[in-house]
Design a protein around this motif. Structure first.
Motif, PDB file in Angstrom:
ATOM      1  N   GLY A   1       2.339   3.639   0.442  1.00  0.00           N
ATOM      2  CA  GLY A   1       3.209   2.600  -0.106  1.00  0.00           C
ATOM      3  C   GLY A   1       4.352   2.218   0.815  1.00  0.00           C
ATOM      4  N   ALA A   2       4.662   3.070   1.788  1.00  0.00           N
ATOM      5  CA  ALA A   2       5.720   2.743   2.740  1.00  0.00           C
ATOM      6  C   ALA A   2       5.372   1.488   3.535  1.00  0.00           C
ATOM      7  CB  ALA A   2       5.956   3.916   3.694  1.00  0.00           C
ATOM      8  N   TRP A   3       4.081   1.241   3.725  1.00  0.00           N
ATOM      9  CA  TRP A   3       3.636   0.047   4.441  1.00  0.00           C
ATOM     10  C   TRP A   3       3.464  -1.158   3.493  1.00  0.00           C
ATOM     11  CZ3 TRP A   3       2.328   4.895   6.288  1.00  0.00           C
ATOM     12  CH2 TRP A   3       2.567   5.128   7.636  1.00  0.00           C
ATOM     13  N   GLY A   4       3.756  -0.983   2.217  1.00  0.00           N
ATOM     14  CA  GLY A   4       3.716  -2.087   1.272  1.00  0.00           C
ATOM     15  C   GLY A   4       2.338  -2.439   0.773  1.00  0.00           C
ATOM     16  N   ILE A   5       1.383  -1.518   0.920  1.00  0.00           N
ATOM     17  CA  ILE A   5       0.027  -1.774   0.455  1.00  0.00           C
ATOM     18  C   ILE A   5      -0.409  -0.626  -0.461  1.00  0.00           C
ATOM     19  CG2 ILE A   5      -0.532  -3.027   2.568  1.00  0.00           C
ATOM     20  CD1 ILE A   5      -2.190  -0.623   3.471  1.00  0.00           C
TER      21      ILE A   5
ATOM     22  N   SER B   1       8.917  35.191 -10.766  1.00  0.00           N
ATOM     23  CA  SER B   1       8.918  36.139  -9.649  1.00  0.00           C
ATOM     24  C   SER B   1       9.967  35.808  -8.601  1.00  0.00           C
ATOM     25  CB  SER B   1       7.536  36.169  -8.977  1.00  0.00           C
ATOM     26  OG  SER B   1       7.184  34.882  -8.483  1.00  0.00           O
ATOM     27  N   ASN B   2      10.457  34.566  -8.615  1.00  0.00           N
ATOM     28  CA  ASN B   2      11.443  34.155  -7.621  1.00  0.00           C
ATOM     29  C   ASN B   2      12.425  33.188  -8.274  1.00  0.00           C
ATOM     30  OD1 ASN B   2      12.914  33.146  -5.469  1.00  0.00           O
ATOM     31  ND2 ASN B   2      11.143  32.779  -4.156  1.00  0.00           N
ATOM     32  N   PRO B   3      13.530  33.701  -8.823  1.00  0.00           N
ATOM     33  CA  PRO B   3      14.488  32.854  -9.550  1.00  0.00           C
ATOM     34  C   PRO B   3      15.103  31.749  -8.705  1.00  0.00           C
ATOM     35  CG  PRO B   3      14.888  35.188  -9.965  1.00  0.00           C
ATOM     36  CD  PRO B   3      13.901  35.122  -8.848  1.00  0.00           C
ATOM     37  N   GLY B   4      15.001  31.868  -7.382  1.00  0.00           N
ATOM     38  CA  GLY B   4      15.620  30.869  -6.516  1.00  0.00           C
ATOM     39  C   GLY B   4      14.770  29.648  -6.263  1.00  0.00           C
ATOM     40  N   VAL B   5      13.582  29.609  -6.829  1.00  0.00           N
ATOM     41  CA  VAL B   5      12.691  28.477  -6.606  1.00  0.00           C
ATOM     42  C   VAL B   5      13.309  27.197  -7.171  1.00  0.00           C
ATOM     43  CG1 VAL B   5      10.531  27.427  -7.367  1.00  0.00           C
ATOM     44  CG2 VAL B   5      10.527  29.742  -6.485  1.00  0.00           C
ATOM     45  N   LYS B   6      13.205  26.123  -6.399  1.00  0.00           N
ATOM     46  CA  LYS B   6      13.687  24.841  -6.882  1.00  0.00           C
ATOM     47  C   LYS B   6      12.764  23.740  -6.393  1.00  0.00           C
ATOM     48  CE  LYS B   6      17.752  21.927  -7.491  1.00  0.00           C
ATOM     49  NZ  LYS B   6      19.193  21.736  -7.217  1.00  0.00           N
ATOM     50  N   LEU B   7      12.128  23.054  -7.339  1.00  0.00           N
ATOM     51  CA  LEU B   7      11.302  21.887  -7.041  1.00  0.00           C
ATOM     52  C   LEU B   7      12.094  20.627  -7.362  1.00  0.00           C
ATOM     53  CD1 LEU B   7       7.876  22.999  -8.575  1.00  0.00           C
ATOM     54  CD2 LEU B   7       8.537  23.027  -6.167  1.00  0.00           C
ATOM     55  N   GLU B   8      11.905  19.601  -6.551  1.00  0.00           N
ATOM     56  CA  GLU B   8      12.670  18.373  -6.764  1.00  0.00           C
ATOM     57  C   GLU B   8      11.796  17.166  -6.458  1.00  0.00           C
ATOM     58  OE1 GLU B   8      16.661  16.719  -4.705  1.00  0.00           O
ATOM     59  OE2 GLU B   8      16.912  18.585  -5.844  1.00  0.00           O
ATOM     60  N   GLY B   9      11.965  16.116  -7.240  1.00  0.00           N
ATOM     61  CA  GLY B   9      11.244  14.882  -6.981  1.00  0.00           C
ATOM     62  C   GLY B   9      11.793  14.184  -5.752  1.00  0.00           C
ATOM     63  N   ALA B  10      10.906  13.787  -4.843  1.00  0.00           N
ATOM     64  CA  ALA B  10      11.321  13.114  -3.612  1.00  0.00           C
ATOM     65  C   ALA B  10      11.239  11.599  -3.785  1.00  0.00           C
ATOM     66  CB  ALA B  10      10.429  13.546  -2.456  1.00  0.00           C
ATOM     67  N   PRO B  11      12.087  10.864  -3.088  1.00  0.00           N
ATOM     68  CA  PRO B  11      12.064   9.399  -3.199  1.00  0.00           C
ATOM     69  C   PRO B  11      10.741   8.814  -2.712  1.00  0.00           C
ATOM     70  CG  PRO B  11      14.084  10.162  -2.112  1.00  0.00           C
ATOM     71  CD  PRO B  11      13.170  11.338  -2.198  1.00  0.00           C
ATOM     72  N   ASN B  12      10.400   7.639  -3.238  1.00  0.00           N
ATOM     73  CA  ASN B  12       9.268   6.902  -2.698  1.00  0.00           C
ATOM     74  C   ASN B  12       9.563   6.571  -1.233  1.00  0.00           C
ATOM     75  OD1 ASN B  12       7.704   6.650  -5.205  1.00  0.00           O
ATOM     76  ND2 ASN B  12       9.428   5.400  -5.883  1.00  0.00           N
ATOM     77  N   VAL B  13       8.559   6.718  -0.380  1.00  0.00           N
ATOM     78  CA  VAL B  13       8.767   6.690   1.061  1.00  0.00           C
ATOM     79  C   VAL B  13       8.887   5.261   1.587  1.00  0.00           C
ATOM     80  CG1 VAL B  13       7.895   7.548   3.267  1.00  0.00           C
ATOM     81  CG2 VAL B  13       7.405   8.811   1.166  1.00  0.00           C
ATOM     82  N   VAL B  14       9.742   5.085   2.593  1.00  0.00           N
ATOM     83  CA  VAL B  14       9.924   3.792   3.252  1.00  0.00           C
ATOM     84  C   VAL B  14       9.746   3.980   4.756  1.00  0.00           C
ATOM     85  CG1 VAL B  14      11.479   2.872   1.489  1.00  0.00           C
ATOM     86  CG2 VAL B  14      12.424   4.159   3.416  1.00  0.00           C
ATOM     87  N   LEU B  15       9.619   2.872   5.478  1.00  0.00           N
ATOM     88  CA  LEU B  15       9.540   2.933   6.934  1.00  0.00           C
ATOM     89  C   LEU B  15      10.934   2.930   7.561  1.00  0.00           C
ATOM     90  CD1 LEU B  15       6.605   0.443   7.714  1.00  0.00           C
ATOM     91  CD2 LEU B  15       6.519   2.947   7.588  1.00  0.00           C
ATOM     92  N   LYS B  16      11.857   2.171   6.951  1.00  0.00           N
ATOM     93  CA  LYS B  16      13.192   2.017   7.512  1.00  0.00           C
ATOM     94  C   LYS B  16      14.230   2.587   6.555  1.00  0.00           C
ATOM     95  CE  LYS B  16      16.394  -1.535   9.210  1.00  0.00           C
ATOM     96  NZ  LYS B  16      16.608  -3.012   9.368  1.00  0.00           N
ATOM     97  N   LYS B  17      15.075   3.422   7.070  1.00  0.00           N
ATOM     98  CA  LYS B  17      16.127   4.063   6.283  1.00  0.00           C
ATOM     99  C   LYS B  17      16.979   3.010   5.568  1.00  0.00           C
ATOM    100  CE  LYS B  17      18.554   8.005   5.520  1.00  0.00           C
ATOM    101  NZ  LYS B  17      17.970   9.273   5.021  1.00  0.00           N
ATOM    102  N   GLY B  18      17.191   3.231   4.287  1.00  0.00           N
ATOM    103  CA  GLY B  18      18.035   2.336   3.512  1.00  0.00           C
ATOM    104  C   GLY B  18      17.292   1.244   2.784  1.00  0.00           C
ATOM    105  N   ASP B  19      16.025   1.026   3.125  1.00  0.00           N
ATOM    106  CA  ASP B  19      15.241   0.006   2.429  1.00  0.00           C
ATOM    107  C   ASP B  19      14.894   0.469   1.016  1.00  0.00           C
ATOM    108  OD1 ASP B  19      15.290  -1.606   4.611  1.00  0.00           O
ATOM    109  OD2 ASP B  19      13.173  -1.356   5.156  1.00  0.00           O
ATOM    110  N   THR B  20      14.745  -0.495   0.106  1.00  0.00           N
ATOM    111  CA  THR B  20      14.262  -0.173  -1.234  1.00  0.00           C
ATOM    112  C   THR B  20      12.754   0.048  -1.167  1.00  0.00           C
ATOM    113  OG1 THR B  20      15.969  -1.512  -2.287  1.00  0.00           O
ATOM    114  CG2 THR B  20      14.030  -0.972  -3.616  1.00  0.00           C
ATOM    115  N   PRO B  21      12.247   1.153  -1.692  1.00  0.00           N
ATOM    116  CA  PRO B  21      10.800   1.387  -1.665  1.00  0.00           C
ATOM    117  C   PRO B  21      10.043   0.215  -2.290  1.00  0.00           C
ATOM    118  CG  PRO B  21      11.946   3.375  -2.347  1.00  0.00           C
ATOM    119  CD  PRO B  21      12.978   2.288  -2.298  1.00  0.00           C
ATOM    120  N   ILE B  22       8.911  -0.122  -1.685  1.00  0.00           N
ATOM    121  CA  ILE B  22       8.128  -1.263  -2.170  1.00  0.00           C
ATOM    122  C   ILE B  22       7.250  -0.854  -3.342  1.00  0.00           C
ATOM    123  CG2 ILE B  22       6.404  -2.999  -1.544  1.00  0.00           C
ATOM    124  CD1 ILE B  22       7.371  -2.701   1.364  1.00  0.00           C
TER     125      ILE B  22
END
Length: 543
Positions: free
Chosen positions: A250-254, A332-353
């Motif tokens: 999706g970073a390439w808009g397709i 088994s590991n209280p320090g585990v932390k999962l997090e949702g990552a942003p939708n990927v873009v090609l250029k920093k600061g762009d709104t994901p397509i």
């Protein structure tokens, strides 16, 4: 003379009684008019001639996996038990074998041995719902809904966009639909990252393709799981990435299928941008940043790789992945932390397509079949779920048991949120309501606000929602002729696509052969398939 007058008066009295009895007689479904089923349903006494609810219904529907953990059929769901008390309708549920729903549906339709109601994903039916109506499998509901479904009628009048979605190009309404009633409910899948690994390596959450490359290299070489072994798998590719959320692509808009740009339909895999995507994935795979066994990794193997602290990033759902894995690993590991990552873009600061987003109506709903002898009564029964009481019942279950009203808010009880039998939240919900999957009702945002109990879940939803998403195709209705030809083309294209994409990513086939790949797909008739999609989109836009 007096005897004759008495006889005439007696005959007139008998005739009057007979007329009253005839006018207030029972409905064809064997119920007293209006159902007359008590106060909980909010049903008022029916007027003379009003239909009742059906005495019984046969109902074909998939048994959700979370529900099957605690029951044999959907009669075990408290919402349906309460609905039977309210309406008096006994339901005989018929459930196809898990994983064989499509085959079971086709066999059932071909045999002509139909139940009264079929709940299914009708957009996937060959020829679409209009053909199912023309073939006599299901019936048109427009007039029945207007006459006997005041709750759904009110909703469609208030939300004309819903009516557009559930109406075919031929003008048919064919189901009582499952509707997601809020934008907050439309996004629930995306990229998930081991945030504790990022923190251990002092890395920021990646947003661009280049940043992801640097993070994945660090995951591979930096021993973020801290066991002193080079056993980390930076990224797992799976089907959700190429069909649901279009992660990285999706970073390439397709997309990996059909999408639109300003109303013009395109097919992603034949675009130049798809070559750039394949080049990137091949590079990552060659450098060991992608699981080398990704193509053979099923759900069980994925579970093992995540819970054994080997996997740094993957695609998943807000509940069954982010929440479930967090709960399993923190034991088994209280320090585990999962997090949702942003939708990927090609250029920093762009709104994901492009990110994952569901249509408010995805084609799922309850249709009434031609075999149903009491369609009016069945329409009334289905409509109950779209009224206030039915809405609460099928979203939250039984008041005082699965939820309590607190300051006007339906708060799930510990029976659901901290189930004493050790059931997960989703399994516990499935004992009482349908909100965690689907059904003919309007899903309530307040269910999700509680289901997404972890702060990480709430944050992930907001993160994944950030995308333009205007290139997704709506659910369209091909004609019978279009459907037959489209299936013929796309069956060949999909088989070839699935084979070649993995070969390109794994380096079995050089990227220099991409033009040949495109030419082969064009030779299979993809331009015709694009034209069919374009015609369907044009009809949808002109509804």
């Amino acid at each position: 003379m007096a005897k004759k007058k008495r006889l005439i008066r007696t005959m007139m009295f008998v005739l009057l009684i007979a007329m009253i009895a005839g006018c207030s007689g029972k409905s064809t479904a064997g119920e007293e008019p209006g159902g007359g089923k008590g106060e909980q349903g909010g049903e008022k006494a029916a007027g003379i001639g009003e239909i009742g609810y059906p005495e019984k219904l046969s109902y074909w529907v998939t048994l959700n996996g979370n529900a099957s953990a605690t029951m044999q059929n959907m009669n075990g769901i408290a919402a349906y038990q309460e609905l039977e008390k309210i309406t008096g309708t006994k339901v005989e549920f018929q459930h196809p074998p898990a994983g064989q729903e499509a085959d079971a549906f086709n066999i059932m339709v071909s045999s002509g041995n139909l139940p009264d109601v079929i709940e299914y994903g009708w957009s996937n039916v060959s020829g679409g719902p209009d053909k199912a109506i023309a073939d006599g499998t299901i019936i048109r509901l427009n007039e029945l809904i207007e006459k006997h479904a005041p709750n759904l009628t009110k909703l469609l009048n208030e939300k004309p966009e819903y009516k557009k979605l559930i109406t075919t190009d031929d003008g048919n309404i064919y189901v009582f639909p499952f509707l997601r009633g809020d934008d907050y409910l439309l996004t629930f899948n995306g990229l998930i990252v081991r945030k504790d690994w990022l923190d251990a390596l002092k890395l920021q959450m990646p947003e661009t393709i280049d940043e992801w490359y640097e993070v994945l290299k660090a995951f591979k070489t930096g021993d973020p799981n801290g066991n002193g072994k080079a056993d980390e798998i930076p990224l797992l590719l799976d089907i959700d990435m190429t069909t649901l959320n279009q992660a990285f692509l999706g970073a390439w808009g397709i997309t990996s299928g059909f999408y639109q740009v300003d109303g013009k339909v395109k097919y992603g895999p034949i675009q130049p941008e798809f070559k750039a995507y394949l080049e990137t994935m091949n590079k990552w795979y060659t450098e060991g940043l992608i699981d080398q066994d990704y193509a053979a990794t099923d759900a069980t193997l994925k579970d093992a790789k995540v819970t054994n602290h080997q996997l740094g990033s993957f695609s998943g759902y807000m509940g069954s992945s982010l929440d479930r894995y967090t709960e399993l690993m923190r034991k088994s590991n209280p320090g585990v932390k999962l997090e949702g990552a942003p939708n990927v873009v090609l250029k920093k600061g762009d709104t994901p397509i492009i990110g994952q987003v569901e249509s408010p109506f995805n084609g799922f709903g309850a249709a009434i079949t031609k075999a149903n002898k009491f369609p009016e009564e069945t329409v009334k029964w289905l409509d109950y779920k779209y009224g206030e009481e039915g809405h609460m019942l099928f979203n939250f279950g039984v008041k005082g048991v699965s939820y309590e009203m607190k300051d006007g808010y339906p708060a799930f009880t510990d029976e659901v949120m901290k189930n004493p039998e050790g059931l997960s939240i989703t399994q516990a919900m499935s004992k009482y309501n349908l909100a965690s999957y689907s059904g003919p009702f309007v899903q309530d945002r307040r269910y999700m606000e509680q289901y997404a109990a972890l702060p990480e879940q709430k944050a992930a939803i907001q993160t994944w929602m950030n995308a333009k998403n205007d290139r997704w195709m709506p659910i369209i209705s091909p004609t019978t002729e279009e459907s037959t030809r489209y299936a013929s083309v796309m069956n060949d294209v999909k088989t070839y696509y699935d084979e070649m994409v993995n070969k390109f990513i794994m380096g079995v086939e050089p990227i220099s052969e991409f033009d040949k790949f495109v030419d082969t797909i064009k030779g299979m008739g993809i331009e015709e398939a694009i034209s069919i999609q374009q015609a369907g989109l044009d009809r949808f836009n002109s509804r």
